[in-house]
Design a protein around this motif. Sequence first.
Motif, PDB file in Angstrom:
ATOM      1  N   GLY A 105     -31.523  -0.812 -19.392  1.00 21.45           N
ATOM      2  CA  GLY A 105     -30.942  -0.327 -18.139  1.00 21.45           C
ATOM      3  C   GLY A 105     -30.478  -1.522 -17.328  1.00 21.45           C
ATOM      4  N   SER A 106     -29.561  -1.286 -16.357  1.00 18.11           N
ATOM      5  CA  SER A 106     -29.158  -2.436 -15.528  1.00 18.11           C
ATOM      6  C   SER A 106     -30.301  -2.848 -14.613  1.00 18.11           C
ATOM      7  CB  SER A 106     -27.863  -2.167 -14.764  1.00 18.11           C
ATOM      8  OG  SER A 106     -27.891  -0.945 -14.128  1.00 18.11           O
ATOM      9  N   ASP A 107     -31.275  -1.959 -14.400  1.00 19.61           N
ATOM     10  CA  ASP A 107     -32.517  -2.329 -13.699  1.00 19.61           C
ATOM     11  C   ASP A 107     -33.127  -3.582 -14.306  1.00 19.61           C
ATOM     12  OD1 ASP A 107     -32.705  -0.254 -11.916  1.00 19.61           O
ATOM     13  OD2 ASP A 107     -34.078   0.956 -13.120  1.00 19.61           O
ATOM     14  N   ASP A 108     -33.108  -3.634 -15.623  1.00 19.70           N
ATOM     15  CA  ASP A 108     -33.699  -4.761 -16.352  1.00 19.70           C
ATOM     16  C   ASP A 108     -32.958  -6.056 -16.007  1.00 19.70           C
ATOM     17  OD1 ASP A 108     -35.331  -6.056 -18.240  1.00 19.70           O
ATOM     18  OD2 ASP A 108     -34.056  -5.533 -19.941  1.00 19.70           O
ATOM     19  N   ASN A 178     -20.914   1.998  -3.751  1.00 20.13           N
ATOM     20  CA  ASN A 178     -22.286   1.929  -3.260  1.00 20.13           C
ATOM     21  C   ASN A 178     -23.040   3.228  -3.539  1.00 20.13           C
ATOM     22  OD1 ASN A 178     -24.450   0.690  -1.839  1.00 20.13           O
ATOM     23  ND2 ASN A 178     -23.990   2.001  -0.084  1.00 20.13           N
ATOM     24  N   ASN A 179     -24.293   3.082  -3.873  1.00 17.46           N
ATOM     25  CA  ASN A 179     -25.215   4.209  -3.973  1.00 17.46           C
ATOM     26  C   ASN A 179     -26.148   4.094  -2.781  1.00 17.46           C
ATOM     27  OD1 ASN A 179     -27.160   6.062  -4.645  1.00 17.46           O
ATOM     28  ND2 ASN A 179     -27.930   4.993  -6.441  1.00 17.46           N
ATOM     29  N   PRO A 180     -26.264   5.037  -1.877  1.00 19.02           N
ATOM     30  CA  PRO A 180     -25.952   6.458  -2.010  1.00 19.02           C
ATOM     31  C   PRO A 180     -24.629   6.915  -1.392  1.00 19.02           C
ATOM     32  CG  PRO A 180     -27.275   6.133  -0.038  1.00 19.02           C
ATOM     33  CD  PRO A 180     -27.039   4.764  -0.641  1.00 19.02           C
ATOM     34  N   ILE A 205     -22.334  -8.140  -8.343  1.00 12.13           N
ATOM     35  CA  ILE A 205     -21.540  -6.960  -7.993  1.00 12.13           C
ATOM     36  C   ILE A 205     -21.979  -5.843  -8.933  1.00 12.13           C
ATOM     37  CG2 ILE A 205     -19.212  -6.047  -7.653  1.00 12.13           C
ATOM     38  CD1 ILE A 205     -18.262  -8.935  -7.261  1.00 12.13           C
ATOM     39  N   ASP A 206     -22.668  -4.865  -8.363  1.00 10.17           N
ATOM     40  CA  ASP A 206     -23.250  -3.791  -9.167  1.00 10.17           C
ATOM     41  C   ASP A 206     -22.227  -2.661  -9.293  1.00 10.17           C
ATOM     42  OD1 ASP A 206     -24.679  -1.690 -10.241  1.00 10.17           O
ATOM     43  OD2 ASP A 206     -26.477  -2.063  -9.050  1.00 10.17           O
ATOM     44  N   GLU A 207     -21.686  -2.513 -10.494  1.00  8.95           N
ATOM     45  CA  GLU A 207     -20.654  -1.507 -10.750  1.00  8.95           C
ATOM     46  C   GLU A 207     -21.197  -0.394 -11.653  1.00  8.95           C
ATOM     47  OE1 GLU A 207     -16.586  -4.093 -10.192  1.00  8.95           O
ATOM     48  OE2 GLU A 207     -17.197  -3.651 -12.255  1.00  8.95           O
ATOM     49  N   ALA A 208     -22.356   0.136 -11.302  1.00  7.37           N
ATOM     50  CA  ALA A 208     -22.973   1.196 -12.122  1.00  7.37           C
ATOM     51  C   ALA A 208     -22.030   2.409 -12.265  1.00  7.37           C
ATOM     52  CB  ALA A 208     -24.301   1.629 -11.509  1.00  7.37           C
ATOM     53  N   TYR A 209     -21.176   2.608 -11.254  1.00  5.92           N
ATOM     54  CA  TYR A 209     -20.276   3.787 -11.262  1.00  5.92           C
ATOM     55  C   TYR A 209     -18.827   3.369 -11.517  1.00  5.92           C
ATOM     56  CZ  TYR A 209     -24.543   5.647  -9.449  1.00  5.92           C
ATOM     57  OH  TYR A 209     -25.869   5.985  -9.325  1.00  5.92           O
ATOM     58  N   TYR A 210     -18.659   2.216 -12.140  1.00  2.54           N
ATOM     59  CA  TYR A 210     -17.337   1.629 -12.374  1.00  2.54           C
ATOM     60  C   TYR A 210     -16.328   2.639 -12.937  1.00  2.54           C
ATOM     61  CZ  TYR A 210     -13.679  -0.891 -14.800  1.00  2.54           C
ATOM     62  OH  TYR A 210     -12.451  -1.300 -15.249  1.00  2.54           O
ATOM     63  N   ARG A 236     -23.098  -3.368 -15.093  1.00  2.00           N
ATOM     64  CA  ARG A 236     -22.624  -2.025 -15.471  1.00  2.00           C
ATOM     65  C   ARG A 236     -23.714  -1.331 -16.281  1.00  2.00           C
ATOM     66  NH1 ARG A 236     -16.415  -2.871 -16.760  1.00  2.00           N
ATOM     67  NH2 ARG A 236     -15.788  -3.823 -14.796  1.00  2.00           N
ATOM     68  N   THR A 237     -23.508  -0.054 -16.556  1.00  2.00           N
ATOM     69  CA  THR A 237     -24.563   0.696 -17.239  1.00  2.00           C
ATOM     70  C   THR A 237     -23.995   1.803 -18.129  1.00  2.00           C
ATOM     71  OG1 THR A 237     -26.564   2.003 -16.880  1.00  2.00           O
ATOM     72  CG2 THR A 237     -24.826   2.290 -15.255  1.00  2.00           C
ATOM     73  N   PHE A 238     -24.776   2.174 -19.127  1.00  2.00           N
ATOM     74  CA  PHE A 238     -24.462   3.348 -19.945  1.00  2.00           C
ATOM     75  C   PHE A 238     -25.212   4.583 -19.426  1.00  2.00           C
ATOM     76  CE2 PHE A 238     -22.964   0.070 -22.755  1.00  2.00           C
ATOM     77  CZ  PHE A 238     -21.965   0.678 -23.504  1.00  2.00           C
ATOM     78  N   SER A 239     -25.932   4.430 -18.297  1.00  2.00           N
ATOM     79  CA  SER A 239     -26.748   5.547 -17.791  1.00  2.00           C
ATOM     80  C   SER A 239     -25.927   6.601 -17.067  1.00  2.00           C
ATOM     81  CB  SER A 239     -27.781   5.040 -16.786  1.00  2.00           C
ATOM     82  OG  SER A 239     -28.684   4.184 -17.399  1.00  2.00           O
ATOM     83  N   LYS A 240     -24.773   6.217 -16.557  1.00  2.00           N
ATOM     84  CA  LYS A 240     -24.037   7.126 -15.674  1.00  2.00           C
ATOM     85  C   LYS A 240     -22.978   7.864 -16.487  1.00  2.00           C
ATOM     86  CE  LYS A 240     -26.792   5.754 -12.494  1.00  2.00           C
ATOM     87  NZ  LYS A 240     -27.875   6.620 -12.065  1.00  2.00           N
ATOM     88  N   ILE A 241     -21.745   7.355 -16.515  1.00  4.21           N
ATOM     89  CA  ILE A 241     -20.693   8.160 -17.158  1.00  4.21           C
ATOM     90  C   ILE A 241     -20.947   8.333 -18.658  1.00  4.21           C
ATOM     91  CG2 ILE A 241     -18.902   6.529 -17.946  1.00  4.21           C
ATOM     92  CD1 ILE A 241     -16.991   8.397 -16.204  1.00  4.21           C
ATOM     93  N   LEU A 247     -31.917   6.611 -22.646  1.00  5.60           N
ATOM     94  CA  LEU A 247     -32.078   5.562 -23.658  1.00  5.60           C
ATOM     95  C   LEU A 247     -32.229   4.177 -23.054  1.00  5.60           C
ATOM     96  CD1 LEU A 247     -29.574   6.594 -26.440  1.00  5.60           C
ATOM     97  CD2 LEU A 247     -32.029   6.357 -26.669  1.00  5.60           C
ATOM     98  N   ARG A 248     -31.712   3.997 -21.825  1.00  9.34           N
ATOM     99  CA  ARG A 248     -31.804   2.742 -21.092  1.00  9.34           C
ATOM    100  C   ARG A 248     -30.917   1.648 -21.686  1.00  9.34           C
ATOM    101  NH1 ARG A 248     -31.996   3.688 -17.468  1.00  9.34           N
ATOM    102  NH2 ARG A 248     -33.167   2.100 -16.376  1.00  9.34           N
ATOM    103  N   VAL A 249     -29.673   1.652 -21.325  1.00 10.21           N
ATOM    104  CA  VAL A 249     -28.756   0.582 -21.721  1.00 10.21           C
ATOM    105  C   VAL A 249     -27.919   0.154 -20.520  1.00 10.21           C
ATOM    106  CG1 VAL A 249     -27.031  -0.232 -23.392  1.00 10.21           C
ATOM    107  CG2 VAL A 249     -28.421   1.775 -23.936  1.00 10.21           C
TER     108      VAL A 249
END
Length: 380
Positions: A105-108, A178-180, A205-210, A236-241, A247-249
């Motif tokens: 996860g990008s948390d990591d 930004n979240n939220p 620059i956190d683009e989790a929702y890129y 970036r993350t595979f958790s969103k879109i 799975l946490r990537v």
Amino acid sequence: MARIDTPTRVETLKEATRVAENITRLTPYRPGKPVAEVERELGITGIIKLASNENSLGPSPKAVAAIHNYASKMHVYPDASSFELRNSLSAHLNVASDTIVLGNGSDDIIHLLGVTFLEPGDEVIQGYPSFVRYESAAILNNAPCHLVPLTSDWVHDLDAMAERLNSHTRMVFITNPNNPTGTIVSQEALERFIAKVPERALIIIDEAYYEYAAPSPDYSDALRYVREGENVVVLRTFSKIYGLAGLRVGYGVMRSDIADSLHQTREPFNLNLMAQLSAVAALADQEHVTKTVEMNEAGKADFYRAFEEMGLDYTPTYGNFVWFDTRKNSAAVFQALLREGVITRTGDVFGAPTYLRVTVGTQSENTKFLNALRKTLSSS
Ligand SMILES: Cc1ncc(COP(=O)(O)O)c(C=O)c1O
């Protein structure tokens, strides 16, 4: 024979289990309530979760097939370098593969950045309200975290954040979207801000929702700064879109020298086998991404229309969630929505006690949520 503890022994035991002072200041993360937990608590079924900005369409069928195909190989350790996934991402993003660090996860990656670079005396800056894990990384590493309020339009106030920069600043987090709140910063504002950041600081620059924001012409290109050799890390993350939250990537893109430092810190197998295989397959299925963006755009339009009809203020979003003002105690609205079978997120955890954040789901989920909201607000 039972041993009688002497006061001295009890004191020694207490001393041995004394938690470090900075750890006592960590607030455990409050994830969106899981469906099974709410069903158990309320004794109802058919609950929908619009609380964690997951993809309601689920993962790409190709990602699911990858796991089926390799399930019998789970006795083998994963590739510690995630070679295939890094290569796929390198081609997809047009960056060198040694600039990519993968995480559970990008948390990591946020955690790794903190552990690797923060030392006592360093300072962290972030917007508020925003994603809560940055502050945790700062506290964990004994670095004060300055929370700089967003503007009245719920946008990162980069001028105010720039005023907090000093010679101790080591990390600045910008969540974009930004979240939220779902808001973005403009390329010009980002550019001006980056120019002011001291050389010893990293800009994350956190683009989790890129992928949700990318089709908008006013969304900035942050990878450009990595290519130009700036002290910028793009998350970036595979958790969103991509629908792989379970799975946490996640990954970060950064200069290869910064990446090398993170590799020194990370667990060798921080990305499990199934995560690596399914992420490669998910990335190859851009049709699924396009389909999800289309569903999201339609859902956003439905939400906006309904909020306007209900006379509720909302913030136009670049993500797959909408931040809106219920004008009531949102914790109470949240509870009432739960009883109607819809899990959302209250704004009180983000310091906005009348706001709710709701994930845009499938059309039927959105309709269920809007009906529940109408009922809740008209009866309270
Ligand atoms: C802005 C932001 N960053 C990072 C994350 C963490 O995502 P991951 O599942 O990749 O750890 C989230 C998850 O909600 C998020 O909203």
